[in-house]
Design a protein around this motif. Structure first.
Motif, PDB file in Angstrom:
ATOM      1  N   LEU A   3       4.303 -15.403  13.791  1.00 32.83           N
ATOM      2  CA  LEU A   3       5.186 -16.052  12.825  1.00 32.83           C
ATOM      3  C   LEU A   3       6.631 -16.051  13.312  1.00 32.83           C
ATOM      4  CD1 LEU A   3       5.969 -17.036   9.903  1.00 32.83           C
ATOM      5  CD2 LEU A   3       6.074 -14.618   9.307  1.00 32.83           C
ATOM      6  N   PHE A   4       7.073 -14.940  13.855  1.00 31.20           N
ATOM      7  CA  PHE A   4       8.470 -14.798  14.267  1.00 31.20           C
ATOM      8  C   PHE A   4       8.785 -15.597  15.532  1.00 31.20           C
ATOM      9  CE2 PHE A   4       7.396 -11.013  11.813  1.00 31.20           C
ATOM     10  CZ  PHE A   4       8.342 -11.112  10.806  1.00 31.20           C
ATOM     11  N   ARG A   5       7.767 -15.881  16.334  1.00 31.39           N
ATOM     12  CA  ARG A   5       7.977 -16.697  17.534  1.00 31.39           C
ATOM     13  C   ARG A   5       8.107 -18.178  17.190  1.00 31.39           C
ATOM     14  NH1 ARG A   5       3.764 -13.341  19.249  1.00 31.39           N
ATOM     15  NH2 ARG A   5       2.332 -15.115  19.305  1.00 31.39           N
ATOM     16  N   LEU A   6       7.702 -18.565  15.990  1.00 32.70           N
ATOM     17  CA  LEU A   6       7.731 -19.968  15.578  1.00 32.70           C
ATOM     18  C   LEU A   6       9.004 -20.361  14.837  1.00 32.70           C
ATOM     19  CD1 LEU A   6       4.060 -20.231  14.271  1.00 32.70           C
ATOM     20  CD2 LEU A   6       4.953 -21.005  16.478  1.00 32.70           C
ATOM     21  N   LEU A   7       9.835 -19.396  14.489  1.00 28.72           N
ATOM     22  CA  LEU A   7      11.032 -19.693  13.709  1.00 28.72           C
ATOM     23  C   LEU A   7      12.009 -20.551  14.504  1.00 28.72           C
ATOM     24  CD1 LEU A   7      11.685 -16.208  12.086  1.00 28.72           C
ATOM     25  CD2 LEU A   7      10.628 -18.218  11.030  1.00 28.72           C
ATOM     26  N   GLU A   8      12.655 -21.481  13.807  1.00 30.53           N
ATOM     27  CA  GLU A   8      13.705 -22.326  14.386  1.00 30.53           C
ATOM     28  C   GLU A   8      14.955 -22.180  13.550  1.00 30.53           C
ATOM     29  OE1 GLU A   8      13.906 -24.196  17.090  1.00 30.53           O
ATOM     30  OE2 GLU A   8      11.888 -23.670  17.735  1.00 30.53           O
TER      31      GLU A   8
ATOM     32  N   ILE B 244      12.744 -16.500   3.146  1.00 24.28           N
ATOM     33  CA  ILE B 244      11.848 -15.367   2.915  1.00 24.28           C
ATOM     34  C   ILE B 244      10.437 -15.904   3.072  1.00 24.28           C
ATOM     35  CG2 ILE B 244      11.010 -13.685   1.250  1.00 24.28           C
ATOM     36  CD1 ILE B 244      13.799 -13.727  -0.022  1.00 24.28           C
ATOM     37  N   LEU B 245       9.668 -15.259   3.929  1.00 26.05           N
ATOM     38  CA  LEU B 245       8.303 -15.684   4.196  1.00 26.05           C
ATOM     39  C   LEU B 245       7.343 -14.549   3.923  1.00 26.05           C
ATOM     40  CD1 LEU B 245       9.057 -17.373   7.634  1.00 26.05           C
ATOM     41  CD2 LEU B 245       8.837 -18.521   5.426  1.00 26.05           C
ATOM     42  N   GLN B 246       6.139 -14.880   3.503  1.00 23.35           N
ATOM     43  CA  GLN B 246       5.094 -13.880   3.305  1.00 23.35           C
ATOM     44  C   GLN B 246       4.586 -13.431   4.671  1.00 23.35           C
ATOM     45  OE1 GLN B 246       3.836 -12.542   0.491  1.00 23.35           O
ATOM     46  NE2 GLN B 246       2.309 -11.354   1.560  1.00 23.35           N
ATOM     47  N   TRP B 247       4.595 -12.143   4.918  1.00 23.23           N
ATOM     48  CA  TRP B 247       4.113 -11.572   6.168  1.00 23.23           C
ATOM     49  C   TRP B 247       2.901 -10.733   5.802  1.00 23.23           C
ATOM     50  CZ3 TRP B 247       6.265  -6.813   9.021  1.00 23.23           C
ATOM     51  CH2 TRP B 247       5.824  -6.802  10.348  1.00 23.23           C
ATOM     52  N   ASN B 248       1.742 -11.126   6.237  1.00 22.88           N
ATOM     53  CA  ASN B 248       0.495 -10.497   5.812  1.00 22.88           C
ATOM     54  C   ASN B 248       0.210  -9.220   6.609  1.00 22.88           C
ATOM     55  OD1 ASN B 248      -1.811 -10.209   4.325  1.00 22.88           O
ATOM     56  ND2 ASN B 248      -3.018 -11.588   5.587  1.00 22.88           N
ATOM     57  N   VAL B 249       1.044  -8.216   6.401  1.00 22.91           N
ATOM     58  CA  VAL B 249       0.920  -6.926   7.088  1.00 22.91           C
ATOM     59  C   VAL B 249       1.048  -5.829   6.044  1.00 22.91           C
ATOM     60  CG1 VAL B 249       2.057  -5.380   8.722  1.00 22.91           C
ATOM     61  CG2 VAL B 249       1.799  -7.787   9.283  1.00 22.91           C
TER      62      VAL B 249
END
Length: 88
Positions: free
Chosen positions: A22-27, A4-9
């Protein structure tokens, strides 16, 4: 892995190529991004969606309640999926 990550939206107006980075960096890289835009489905800028497709990530935009259900369904199918959810 499950995270779970904080999404500043705060609203659908804040969804941009920068906020989706952020979502393009996930592995491992996700296949599908499910976006929940609050009480109703909101249109996103076509360039924002195009950028995600060019990165190999499909985007599904729904109201948040349906986005949660779609996310859970895709996780159950063992798909590489993430969700960006704006509370209704």
């Amino acid at each position: 892995p499950r995270s779970i990550l904080q999404w500043n939206v705060g609203s659908h107006r804040d969804i941009s190529p920068e906020s989706l980075s952020l979502f393009r960096l996930l592995e491992p890289q996700i296949e599908i991004l499910v976006l929940g835009t609050g009480d109703r489905v909101e249109r996103l800028h076509p360039a924002t969606l195009k950028q995600m497709r060019e990165c190999g990530i499909a985007v599904e935009v729904q109201d948040t309640a349906n986005a949660c259900a779609t996310f859970n369904f895709l996780v159950n199918e063992r798909r590489l999926v993430a969700a960006g959810l704006i509370p209704p």
